[in-house]
Design an enzyme around this catalytic site. Structure first.
Site, PDB file in Angstrom:
ATOM      1  CE  LYS A 280      -3.791  -2.037   2.716  1.00 21.17           C
ATOM      2  NZ  LYS A 280      -4.904  -1.771   1.790  1.00 21.17           N
ATOM      3  NE  ARG A 354     -11.184  -9.371  -2.360  1.00 21.84           N
ATOM      4  CZ  ARG A 354     -11.478  -8.365  -3.192  1.00 21.84           C
ATOM      5  NH1 ARG A 354     -11.709  -8.607  -4.462  1.00 21.84           N
ATOM      6  NH2 ARG A 354     -11.538  -7.139  -2.747  1.00 21.84           N
TER       7      ARG A 354
END
Length: 500
Positions: A280, A354
């Site tokens: 990130k 996920r």
């Protein structure tokens, strides 16, 4: 803070301060506010006439009694427009009033029951909302601050009700409010902890504390057991960190004679999310300690469920890992295999939530759970879609979705249903595996949810994306800056409603 409900006259309360209220546009106060006004020789009416008190939402006016009442201070809290008044307004006014008084050194206070009289709301619900609002509004996370002169604590709040017939319902509601607010505060504590103070092992230890307190069965699966079960998706996310993952399983048996009367709560527990190899940007990366808010919320919800004892079996499963770019980290382009044998092309290692939830869902199915709600700070796209006002909900079952939406409304934690049209599924097609873990920029929240949906089998399922609602950048009513505790109260209310 202690909360109690008692029958009596608010004007006679012997405490540091009393709280009354006023709707916008009211020129002659009635009920408890009117009684206090008369005891003060019409001081509240005079301030209304002067335009100093208008009853607007958020307005707080402090009046010193100067010996005319047993208490030294009266706080008049604005309720806003009567037509817009609801239980969330009760939570917010209770939170604002409690913070206002604490900031002025008040330790004990008494309040009229906002909404239970002229407000027309059901007393039990009002009692709960008052307790929730005050407790959540007073929350602060300052354990790492060193202060020579710590801020005073707000010690107790009494709800004084003139009508004895309402006291039992108000008391029952206040007790419920204390329980669920305490659970939400636990969630806030966990989410506010930095990644070096809350590792996967630490989160499992917190779950152990909840299990002992609430008489709930706890099982914690480590790496070896995950490998035996084939949880390649979860293990792949954890591969870059020196901290081993955990799968936390908590079981509350509220209806042991009916295993089909069950609910599964699944939580994403990334204790820190660097993004892995798909790292990130540095800006605001510190907020990625929040990426375990889904796991924190299901663990905290079990604290309240264990105390309220609804007649339903609830299993919480928290998939916990740290996502780091270490030498053993999975790479973009790697293929992972989930517990059910489905292969996953890992196109982006920052779409890791996920992946851990895929194995959590497979495990839930292996336990025979027929209704599942998963909670995750899954996608930044959720903020683009709904801002910070509402949590996005995705699912495959109308009845369960309606129950979740209703629970959110009751808890004052807004939930908005999003589409899961089959056409979106094509974005997850992979040339080399059964599915890939991202579907491109368009409809990112939807494709993220639908990825998880691929692993729930035939179970009724709802996914809650709390990426935008798990943390607040400002103080707003019962929400304080930092972790919000969303959606703990929704999950608790859901379990209770399904039990009914």
């Amino acid at each position: 803070m202690r909360i109690a409900v008692e029958s009596g006259d608010i004007t006679a309360a012997r405490t540091d301060a009393i709280v009354v209220n006023l709707f916008e546009g009211v020129t002659s106060p009635g009920g408890g506010t009117g009684a206090v006004d008369r005891a003060l020789g019409g001081a509240i009416s005079d301030l209304i006439a002067d335009g100093e008190i208008r009853g607007k939402s958020g307005e707080m006016t402090l009046i010193h009694t100067l010996g005319r009442m047993a208490t030294r201070r009266v706080l008049v809290a604005g309720l806003g427009k009567a037509g817009e008044f609801d239980l969330d307004a009760v939570r917010n006014v209770s939170a604002r009033a409690a913070r206002f008084l604490r900031a002025r050194g008040v330790r004990t206070a008494a309040t009229i029951a906002h909404g239970a009289g002229i407000g027309g709301l059901e007393p039990r619900a009002c009692g709960r909302a008052i307790a929730e609002g005050a407790a959540l509004g007073l929350y602060r996370f300052d354990k790492y601050k060193s202060e020579d002169d710590p801020a005073p604590e707000f010690e107790s709040l009494s709800v004084v009700e003139f009508d004895p017939g309402r006291v039992d319902d108000l008391s029952a509601g206040a007790r419920e409010g204390e329980i669920v607010a305490g659970a939400a505060a636990l969630c806030r504590d966990l989410v506010n902890e930095p990644g070096n103070r809350l590792t996967p092992a630490d989160l499992a230890e917190a779950a152990l504390g909840v299990a002992r307190e609430a008489d709930i069965e706890l099982e914690v699966l480590g790496e070896d057991r995950m490998r035996e079960l084939g949880m390649g998706a979860l293990l792949g996310v954890a591969a870059g960190s020196r901290l081993p993952p955990r799968l936390i399983v908590m079981r509350y048996a509220g209806d042991p004679d009916d295993p089909g009367n069950s609910l599964g709560l699944l939580g994403k527990g990334i204790t820190f999310d660097s993004g892995g190899i798909s790292i990130k940007p540095a800006l605001r990366m510190g907020e990625m300690k929040t990426d375990m808010a889904g796991a924190a919320s299901v663990i905290a919800a079990m604290k309240a469920i264990g105390a309220l004892r609804p007649r339903i079996n609830v299993t919480a499963i928290a998939a916990v890992a740290e996502n780091m770019p270490g030498g053993g980290a999975q790479r973009p382009g790697d293929i992972a295999t989930a517990m059910n044998g489905k292969t996953i092309e890992v196109d982006n290692t920052d779409a890791e939530g996920r992946l851990v939830l895929a194995d959590a869902a497979c495990y839930a199915i292996s336990l025979g759970l027929g209704r599942l709600v998963d909670v995750a700070t899954l996608t930044g796209a959720m903020t683009v879609a709904l801002g910070t006002v509402a949590t996005g909900a995705f699912g495959n079952d109308r009845a369960l979705m309606d129950a979740v939406l209703a629970a959110g409304r009751g808890a004052g934690e807004r939930v908005w249903e999003m589409p899961t049209y089959k056409e979106y599924r094509r974005q997850l097609d992979s040339d080399v595996a059964d599915i890939r873990n991202i579907g491109g920029r368009a409809a990112g929240s939807i494709t993220g949810a639908m990825f998880i949906g691929e692993f729930v089998g035939d179970a009724a399922w709802v996914h809650l994306d709390i990426a935008a609602t798990a943390r607040s950048g400002s103080v707003r009513g019962w929400r304080v800056k930092g972790a919000t505790g969303v959606p703990v109260r929704t999950l608790v209310d859901l379990a209770v409603s399904l039990a009914r």
